[in-house]
Write a protein that holds these residues in place. Structure first.
Motif, PDB file in Angstrom:
ATOM      1  N   THR A  73     -14.484 -14.241 -19.498  1.00 35.84           N
ATOM      2  CA  THR A  73     -13.185 -14.007 -18.631  1.00 35.84           C
ATOM      3  C   THR A  73     -13.352 -15.417 -17.958  1.00 35.84           C
ATOM      4  O   THR A  73     -12.305 -16.268 -17.769  1.00 35.84           O
ATOM      5  CB  THR A  73     -13.060 -13.076 -17.846  1.00 35.84           C
ATOM      6  N   GLU A  74     -14.554 -15.705 -17.299  1.00 37.35           N
ATOM      7  CA  GLU A  74     -14.502 -16.943 -16.491  1.00 37.35           C
ATOM      8  C   GLU A  74     -14.561 -18.448 -17.298  1.00 37.35           C
ATOM      9  O   GLU A  74     -13.824 -19.302 -16.747  1.00 37.35           O
ATOM     10  CB  GLU A  74     -15.896 -16.879 -15.675  1.00 37.35           C
ATOM     11  N   LEU A  75     -15.157 -18.187 -18.506  1.00 34.98           N
ATOM     12  CA  LEU A  75     -14.929 -19.290 -19.133  1.00 34.98           C
ATOM     13  C   LEU A  75     -13.567 -19.585 -19.694  1.00 34.98           C
ATOM     14  O   LEU A  75     -13.114 -20.911 -19.796  1.00 34.98           O
ATOM     15  CB  LEU A  75     -15.835 -19.240 -20.375  1.00 34.98           C
ATOM     16  N   ASP A  76     -12.768 -18.656 -20.215  1.00 30.49           N
ATOM     17  CA  ASP A  76     -11.299 -18.737 -20.323  1.00 30.49           C
ATOM     18  C   ASP A  76     -10.606 -19.150 -19.391  1.00 30.49           C
ATOM     19  O   ASP A  76      -9.809 -20.243 -19.476  1.00 30.49           O
ATOM     20  CB  ASP A  76     -11.023 -17.499 -21.003  1.00 30.49           C
ATOM     21  N   ALA A  77     -10.983 -18.803 -17.938  1.00 32.91           N
ATOM     22  CA  ALA A  77     -10.232 -19.156 -17.001  1.00 32.91           C
ATOM     23  C   ALA A  77     -10.523 -20.601 -16.777  1.00 32.91           C
ATOM     24  O   ALA A  77      -9.344 -21.464 -16.167  1.00 32.91           O
ATOM     25  CB  ALA A  77     -10.633 -18.522 -15.490  1.00 32.91           C
ATOM     26  N   LEU A  78     -11.664 -21.230 -16.880  1.00 30.72           N
ATOM     27  CA  LEU A  78     -11.881 -22.675 -16.833  1.00 30.72           C
ATOM     28  C   LEU A  78     -11.045 -23.230 -17.784  1.00 30.72           C
ATOM     29  O   LEU A  78     -10.507 -24.528 -17.404  1.00 30.72           O
ATOM     30  CB  LEU A  78     -13.427 -22.995 -16.753  1.00 30.72           C
ATOM     31  N   ARG A  79     -11.025 -23.028 -18.966  1.00 33.94           N
ATOM     32  CA  ARG A  79     -10.393 -23.612 -20.019  1.00 33.94           C
ATOM     33  C   ARG A  79      -8.847 -23.843 -19.798  1.00 33.94           C
ATOM     34  O   ARG A  79      -8.061 -24.643 -20.091  1.00 33.94           O
ATOM     35  CB  ARG A  79     -10.624 -23.003 -21.298  1.00 33.94           C
ATOM     36  N   GLU A  80      -8.290 -22.524 -19.189  1.00 33.54           N
ATOM     37  CA  GLU A  80      -7.074 -22.585 -18.898  1.00 33.54           C
ATOM     38  C   GLU A  80      -6.703 -23.526 -17.928  1.00 33.54           C
ATOM     39  O   GLU A  80      -5.454 -24.016 -17.678  1.00 33.54           O
ATOM     40  CB  GLU A  80      -6.444 -21.055 -18.579  1.00 33.54           C
ATOM     41  N   SER A  86     -16.810 -27.497 -24.661  1.00 36.16           N
ATOM     42  CA  SER A  86     -16.768 -27.649 -26.177  1.00 36.16           C
ATOM     43  C   SER A  86     -16.709 -26.085 -27.085  1.00 36.16           C
ATOM     44  O   SER A  86     -17.445 -25.251 -26.250  1.00 36.16           O
ATOM     45  CB  SER A  86     -17.858 -28.331 -26.590  1.00 36.16           C
ATOM     46  N   ASP A  87     -16.272 -26.050 -28.149  1.00 38.27           N
ATOM     47  CA  ASP A  87     -16.367 -24.739 -28.731  1.00 38.27           C
ATOM     48  C   ASP A  87     -17.769 -24.248 -28.695  1.00 38.27           C
ATOM     49  O   ASP A  87     -18.209 -23.060 -28.697  1.00 38.27           O
ATOM     50  CB  ASP A  87     -15.710 -24.687 -29.956  1.00 38.27           C
ATOM     51  N   ALA A  88     -18.789 -25.448 -29.233  1.00 42.44           N
ATOM     52  CA  ALA A  88     -20.225 -25.084 -29.260  1.00 42.44           C
ATOM     53  C   ALA A  88     -20.928 -24.471 -28.010  1.00 42.44           C
ATOM     54  O   ALA A  88     -21.492 -23.522 -28.175  1.00 42.44           O
ATOM     55  CB  ALA A  88     -20.741 -26.181 -29.937  1.00 42.44           C
ATOM     56  N   LEU A  89     -20.524 -25.196 -26.844  1.00 39.66           N
ATOM     57  CA  LEU A  89     -20.995 -24.499 -25.588  1.00 39.66           C
ATOM     58  C   LEU A  89     -20.564 -23.294 -25.027  1.00 39.66           C
ATOM     59  O   LEU A  89     -21.327 -22.397 -24.918  1.00 39.66           O
ATOM     60  CB  LEU A  89     -20.821 -25.731 -24.535  1.00 39.66           C
ATOM     61  N   TYR A  90     -19.113 -23.092 -25.553  1.00 37.62           N
ATOM     62  CA  TYR A  90     -18.668 -21.685 -25.340  1.00 37.62           C
ATOM     63  C   TYR A  90     -19.346 -20.660 -25.935  1.00 37.62           C
ATOM     64  O   TYR A  90     -19.686 -19.775 -25.576  1.00 37.62           O
ATOM     65  CB  TYR A  90     -17.192 -21.932 -25.754  1.00 37.62           C
TER      66      TYR A  90
END
Length: 99
Positions: A73-80, A86-90
């Motif tokens: 959820t937090e990673l998605d919020a950061l991206r948004e 990067s996709d690899a880091l995600y």
């Protein structure tokens, strides 16, 4: 102590932005345990000067390990919000979170 301009900070500012240069110079001055930097050049400079680094994803991983946040959820919020991950880091972060 304050992050006043020092010779080391001035040297770092030739390659990095002022904030990163100040953070790394200050971390060296106070022998900090770690510095929070996400930019590749800043991380490389800190590493060359034996300053351990972590980034926002590392902070979120620690918080997730303690059950304080949902990592995905937090990673998605950061991206948004426009923070580039990067996709690899995600994917690696999500894998580390399940270990």
């Amino acid at each position: 102590m304050s992050p006043e301009p020092t010779e080391l900070r001035t040297e770092f500012e030739r390659e990095l932005d002022r904030g990163e240069a100040a953070a790394i110079a200050y971390a060296i001055d106070v022998d900090a345990d770690r510095v929070l930097i996400d930019e590749r050049e800043g991380r490389a400079t800190a590493t060359r000067h034996d300053v351990p680094v972590t980034g926002v994803v590392g902070i979120l991983l620690r918080a997730s390990d303690r059950g304080e946040v949902d990592l995905e959820t937090e990673l998605d919020a950061l991206r948004e919000a426009g923070f580039w991950i990067s996709d690899a880091l995600y994917e690696r972060a999500l894998e580390m979170d399940t270990e």
